[in-house]
Design an enzyme around this catalytic site. Structure first.
Site, PDB file in Angstrom:
ATOM      1  N   GLY A  17      50.150  51.748  40.264  1.00  0.00           N
ATOM      2  CA  GLY A  17      50.775  50.766  39.385  1.00  0.00           C
ATOM      3  C   GLY A  17      50.180  50.685  37.997  1.00  0.00           C
ATOM      4  CG  ASP A  63      36.674  45.865  49.534  1.00  0.00           C
ATOM      5  OD1 ASP A  63      37.166  45.048  48.720  1.00  0.00           O
ATOM      6  OD2 ASP A  63      36.821  45.770  50.765  1.00  0.00           O
ATOM      7  CE1 TYR A 155      49.285  38.331  42.012  1.00  0.00           C
ATOM      8  CE2 TYR A 155      50.837  37.047  40.716  1.00  0.00           C
ATOM      9  CZ  TYR A 155      50.126  38.207  40.916  1.00  0.00           C
ATOM     10  OH  TYR A 155      50.244  39.242  40.024  1.00  0.00           O
ATOM     11  CE  LYS A 159      46.929  38.279  39.126  1.00  0.00           C
ATOM     12  NZ  LYS A 159      46.051  39.419  38.737  1.00  0.00           N
TER      13      LYS A 159
END
Length: 253
Positions: A17, A63, A155, A159
């Protein structure tokens, strides 16, 4: 000469992405890129793509939910380069559920990946930038941080935390030559697009209809272009700000 000639960049979430698009565009603009991600196969494939276009890149498996992995990442970067000019944080996960269905596991996953990892990577690389007297940190947030979005509750909250963190840390380090900014993507065509949208032409069109400017979903390169600007010396007077890249979603709703 590229806009990022001889700059050293660390890109998290690089194996797909937005992170992959930024890594490739950074290399095309002259940067040397350390690609960071969990998937070694995808990471090594990205390095091959970078080398195929004549660039210098390396992959570090990491990770970002594990503090010890970030310490190993920092050590690996220090072994290869004497400084870092750009930190591009784009690692992220999305849980798309109604509010009452989102649970502790969802919260922990999103908090650890989408917020805490940003805190730790910034803490890892800012001291070296301070020593060098310069550096640019670009954190990927989302329009979900400023615009209500159904089913993206944890989410969007994390953010929003990233944008607030970035502004506050930007203020602390501005006079030491460190710039910290956020890019807020809107609907971008990546692997994080929820399955119910990927699998439904009607749902895809519904999302496209929210974009008032171009009538299409954004592509990863639409984020990579401002990422180049924020990583370059062209943005030397820009810090503590959010750049919204959403095709007009936030002004059309």
């Amino acid at each position: 000469m590229g806009r990022l000639e001889n700059k050293i960049a660390v890109v998290t979430g690089a194996t797909s992405g937005i992170g992959e698009a930024v890594s490739l565009m950074y290399v095309k603009e002259g940067a040397k890129v350390v690609c960071v991600g969990r998937n070694a196969e995808k990471g090594n494939e990205l390095v091959k793509k970078i080398e195929a276009i004549g660039g210098e890149g390396s992959f570090v498996q990491c990770d970002l939910r594990k503090f010890e992995d970030i310490e190993k990442l920092k050590a690996a970067v220090d072994e290869k380069y004497d400084h870092v000019d750009i930190l591009f944080n784009s690692a992220g996960v999305l849980v798309h559920k109604p509010f009452l269905e989102q649970n502790k596991e969802d919260f922990d996953l999103i908090m650890e990946t989408n917020y805490r990892a940003y805190v730790w990577t910034m803490q890892a690389f800012i001291p070296g930038m301070v020593a060098a007297g310069k550096g640019s940190i670009i954190n990927v947030a989302s329009i979900s941080s400023i615009w209500p979005e159904l089913n993206s509750y944890f989410y969007g909250a994390m953010k929003a935390a990233v944008t607030n963190l970035s502004r506050n840390v930007a203020k602390e380090f501005a006079r030491q030559g460190i710039r910290i900014n956020c890019i807020l993507p809107g609907p971008i065509n990546t692997g994080m697009t929820p399955d119910f949208i990927k699998n439904s032409k009607e749902a895809q069109q519904g999302m496209i209809d929210t974009v008032c400017m171009v009538g299409r979903l954004g592509e990863p390169d639409d984020i990579a272009y401002p990422a180049v600007y924020l990583g370059s010396d062209e943005s030397s007077f820009v810090t503590g700000t959010n750049i919204v890249v959403d095709g007009g979603v936030c002004i059309s709703n």
